[in-house]
Design an enzyme around this catalytic site. Structure first.
Site, PDB file in Angstrom:
ATOM      1  N   THR A 158      -8.628 -50.951   0.315  1.00  0.00           N
ATOM      2  CA  THR A 158      -9.768 -51.257  -0.562  1.00  0.00           C
ATOM      3  C   THR A 158      -9.779 -52.715  -1.039  1.00  0.00           C
ATOM      4  OG1 THR A 158      -8.558 -50.484  -2.506  1.00  0.00           O
ATOM      5  CG2 THR A 158      -9.980 -48.887  -1.399  1.00  0.00           C
ATOM      6  N   ASP A 159      -8.624 -53.404  -0.967  1.00  0.00           N
ATOM      7  CA  ASP A 159      -8.557 -54.749  -1.559  1.00  0.00           C
ATOM      8  C   ASP A 159      -9.570 -55.719  -0.946  1.00  0.00           C
ATOM      9  OD1 ASP A 159      -6.558 -53.855  -3.201  1.00  0.00           O
ATOM     10  OD2 ASP A 159      -4.953 -55.028  -2.296  1.00  0.00           O
ATOM     11  N   THR A 174      -4.282 -48.048   1.683  1.00  0.00           N
ATOM     12  CA  THR A 174      -3.640 -46.979   0.896  1.00  0.00           C
ATOM     13  C   THR A 174      -3.940 -45.596   1.466  1.00  0.00           C
ATOM     14  OG1 THR A 174      -3.636 -48.297  -1.111  1.00  0.00           O
ATOM     15  CG2 THR A 174      -3.592 -45.923  -1.413  1.00  0.00           C
ATOM     16  N   SER A 195      -4.926 -54.113   3.650  1.00  0.00           N
ATOM     17  CA  SER A 195      -6.086 -54.991   3.857  1.00  0.00           C
ATOM     18  C   SER A 195      -5.867 -56.369   3.262  1.00  0.00           C
ATOM     19  CB  SER A 195      -7.359 -54.352   3.311  1.00  0.00           C
ATOM     20  OG  SER A 195      -7.429 -54.432   1.907  1.00  0.00           O
TER      21      SER A 195
HETATM   22  N1  GLU Z   1      -3.353 -53.453  -0.939  1.00  0.00           N
HETATM   23  C1  GLU Z   1      -3.673 -52.324  -0.112  1.00  0.00           C
HETATM   24  C2  GLU Z   1      -4.861 -52.565   0.775  1.00  0.00           C
HETATM   25  O1  GLU Z   1      -5.868 -53.114   0.403  1.00  0.00           O
HETATM   26  C3  GLU Z   1      -3.864 -51.137  -0.935  1.00  0.00           C
HETATM   27  C4  GLU Z   1      -5.169 -51.059  -1.645  1.00  0.00           C
HETATM   28  C5  GLU Z   1      -5.970 -49.906  -1.121  1.00  0.00           C
HETATM   29  O2  GLU Z   1      -6.070 -49.635   0.049  1.00  0.00           O
HETATM   30  O3  GLU Z   1      -6.564 -49.264  -1.971  1.00  0.00           O
HETATM   31  O4  GLU Z   1      -4.788 -52.157   1.896  1.00  0.00           O
END
Ligand code: GLU
Length: 357
Positions: A121-122, A44, A88
């Site tokens: 973050t995932d 993100t 991610s």
């Molecule tokens: N689903 C995405 C990822 O993990 C967005 C979540 C994020 O980065 O906060 O890359």
């Protein structure tokens, strides 16, 4: 510039600007500054809203990200390596190995103080723990992400990036292993987990608390992670390990399916202290007899699993059947430790020693 610059009078940003003895906006880097090597992988933090889709998609390179942060050049000389730009959710062991190799290469360069890795973050905590286990370096490695994308007015990427850069070049951060920097907080790779789907305070370390904080004047550590270990990464694919979730009424279908799919190890996301029901217990015993290593973790966020209960499928009976206990590692982290352990052995006693460390 794709992102509105933060006001120069914001307190933390003013400290950062002053610490570099430079005004806070649009100033060239000081060549005496420490070097932070940034590996950009996506998430993100590197996304913007695609007007056609009306949804965030990968948009910013590592260079774009660094250029969007006023004051960053006063903290460190950031060397950028745009490795991938993926969500991610698409991370897998092959991507982990590519990041690990890039980080080791950067860390071996004498003038590099540390490595910063931007990441979604995932699955950020999984990459962090994989790197923590497979990189032997005292230099800081800091993973950074964001919960809000770069099209949002309160994008949390710039603050997180400047904080991660400050940790990356902080002498106090040496010897702390792989860290996670979001929302002014520092978490250790082994302990941290994503706890909120959208809040900017998402990474937490349960009963252990934060490793430290990034305050306006300095980076402050409260403690050192005690339970770190190193397992050398071998060439070739990392052994397959699957995770099976346990819930009321589950049967042994998924344990058997994991074995049939070629898993060398299975992590059970068990109940409570580490218990399963009778159908799953039977399937686990079959798997262990076939040479699959079964590790018992728990769906409960805090506390260790222990071989306590004597009911069929209770922890004591799983231990007697030859299962390994994951201590307090989450299922997703127990999987990573098991994958690395299986490179060298499938002996449950030896693998248990790694989980006990
Ligand atoms: N689903 C995405 C990822 O993990 C967005 C979540 C994020 O980065 O906060 O890359």
């Amino acid at each position: 510039m794709k992102i509105a610059a933060r006001p120069c009078f914001s307190l933390p940003w003013l400290f950062v600007a002053l610490s570099g003895l430079l005004p806070c906006c649009g100033v060239a880097a000081d060549s005496d500054l420490p070097v932070c090597h940034m590996i950009a992988t996506g998430g993100t933090i590197a996304m913007k809203i695609d007007p056609a889709k009306g949804a965030p998609v990968p948009a910013l390179s590592g260079e774009d990200l660094v250029a969007s942060v006023p004051g960053l050049n006063n903290v460190a000389l950031v060397r950028i390596e745009s490795l991938f730009n993926i969500s991610s959710d698409y991370m897998d062991p092959e991507h982990w190995v590519a990041i690990q190799k890039a980080a080791i290469k950067a860390l071996s360069t004498e003038d590099v103080a540390g490595v910063m890795i931007s990441h979604g973050t995932d699955t950020l905590e999984e990459t962090a723990y994989f790197l923590d286990l497979t990189i032997a370096s005292d230099k800081p490695i800091v993973l950074v992400g964001a919960q809000r994308n770069a099209s949002e007015p309160d994008f949390d990427g710039p603050r997180n990036l400047i904080n991660a850069t400050r940790i990356c070049v902080s002498p106090q951060a040496r010897g702390k292993g792989v860290m996670i920097a979001l929302n002014n907080q520092i978490n250790a790779a082994r302990e941290a987990t994503k706890t909120n789907t959208s809040d900017v305070e998402t990474f937490k370390s349960g009963e252990f608390g934060f490793l430290g904080v990034v305050d306006p004047d300095r980076v402050v550590f409260h403690r050192t992670p005690e339970r770190r270990q190193y397992i050398a990464l071998k060439d070739g694919p990392v052994p397959r390990v699957d995770i099976v979730a346990i819930y009321a009424g589950v049967d042994g279908t998924q344990v058997r399916a994991a074995g049939a799919a070629g898993a060398k190890g299975i992590v059970i996301q068990a109940l409570g202290l580490g218990n399963v029901n009778i159908p799953v217990y039977e399937a686990i015993k079959e798997a262990i007899k076939r040479g699959v290593v079964v590790v018992i973790s728990t769906r409960v966020p805090n506390g260790r699993v222990l071989p306590v209960y004597g009911t069929m499928g209770g922890g004591q009976t799983l231990k007697e059947a030859g299962a390994v206990f994951a201590d307090n590692l989450s299922p997703q982290k127990a999987r990573i430790l098991l994958m690395l352990a299986l490179q060298n052995t499938s002996n449950a006693v030896e693998i248990q020693r790694l989980f006990d460390r």
